[in-house]
Design a protein around this motif. Structure first.
Motif, short mmCIF file in Angstrom:
data_model
loop_
_atom_site.label_atom_id
_atom_site.label_comp_id
_atom_site.label_asym_id
_atom_site.label_seq_id
_atom_site.Cartn_x
_atom_site.Cartn_y
_atom_site.Cartn_z
N LEU A 111 0.52 -0.69 0.02
CA LEU A 111 0.25 -0.12 -0.03
C LEU A 111 0.94 1.38 -0.38
O LEU A 111 2.07 1.32 0.45
CB LEU A 111 -0.69 0.25 1.29
CG LEU A 111 -1.93 -1.36 1.56
CD1 LEU A 111 -2.48 -1.13 2.52
CD2 LEU A 111 -3.08 -1.18 0.00
N ARG A 112 0.60 2.77 -0.78
CA ARG A 112 1.71 3.48 -1.20
C ARG A 112 0.78 4.38 0.16
O ARG A 112 1.55 5.04 0.59
CB ARG A 112 1.47 4.22 -2.70
CG ARG A 112 1.87 3.08 -3.33
CD ARG A 112 1.76 4.16 -5.13
NE ARG A 112 2.15 3.15 -5.83
CZ ARG A 112 2.38 3.54 -7.07
NH1 ARG A 112 2.71 4.60 -7.06
NH2 ARG A 112 3.09 2.03 -7.86
N ASP A 113 0.03 4.29 0.86
CA ASP A 113 -0.68 5.31 2.43
C ASP A 113 1.15 5.42 3.23
O ASP A 113 0.49 6.19 3.87
CB ASP A 113 -1.36 5.30 1.95
CG ASP A 113 -2.56 5.63 0.62
OD1 ASP A 113 -2.30 6.42 0.19
OD2 ASP A 113 -4.13 5.18 0.90
N LYS A 114 0.71 3.44 3.21
CA LYS A 114 1.41 3.21 4.40
C LYS A 114 3.50 4.11 3.55
O LYS A 114 3.79 3.09 3.84
CB LYS A 114 1.76 2.00 4.84
CG LYS A 114 0.37 2.01 5.17
CD LYS A 114 0.80 0.28 6.15
CE LYS A 114 -0.12 -0.45 6.49
NZ LYS A 114 0.11 -1.75 6.74
N GLU A 115 3.49 5.18 4.62
CA GLU A 115 4.94 5.20 4.00
C GLU A 115 5.50 5.55 5.82
O GLU A 115 5.41 5.60 6.47
CB GLU A 115 5.10 6.14 3.04
CG GLU A 115 4.67 6.66 1.79
CD GLU A 115 4.98 7.21 1.35
OE1 GLU A 115 5.04 8.73 1.98
OE2 GLU A 115 4.25 7.39 0.27
#
Length: 115
Positions: A111-115
């Motif tokens: 998931l790209r939102d998890k950074e």
């Protein structure tokens, strides 16, 4: 008066007799020609019918041979496309095998939102 008519008819008798003889001979000759031409036409038509019958028989034999070949090809196709045969070839030639649940790795997309 009636005697004159008889004399006139009798005076033309050789001409009518000649015409009748000519018509008989010409009629016989014409009839002979018609019979000969008719016989030739019948013989030709009979020959054409025999040739057409022979050609029809050849085409029917060819159709039968092609139908048999088509049935053999359909059987061969169904045998070659059989699922168990494909599975066997995959195992033998490509060394493929069924996976077990233990061998499976499931990857979840990152998931790209998890950074």
């Amino acid at each position: 008066m009636s005697k004159k008519k008889v004399k006139e008819t009798n005076s033309l008798w050789p001409f009518y007799s000649l015409m009748a003889a000519f018509a008989r001979r010409f009629g016989v000759i014409a009839l002979g020609v018609v019979v000969v031409v008719s016989a030739v036409v019948v013989a030709y038509q009979t020959h054409q019918l025999r040739q057409a019958t022979i050609e029809l028989k050849k085409l029917q034999d060819e159709q039968t041979a092609l139908d048999l070949q088509w049935q053999k090809l359909r059987l061969e196709q169904s045998a070659l496309a059989d699922h168990s045969r494909i599975e066997q070839l995959a195992q033998e030639k490509l060394q493929m095998k069924h996976t077990n649940n233990d061998d499976e790795i499931i990857m979840k997309p990152a998931l790209r939102d998890k950074e």
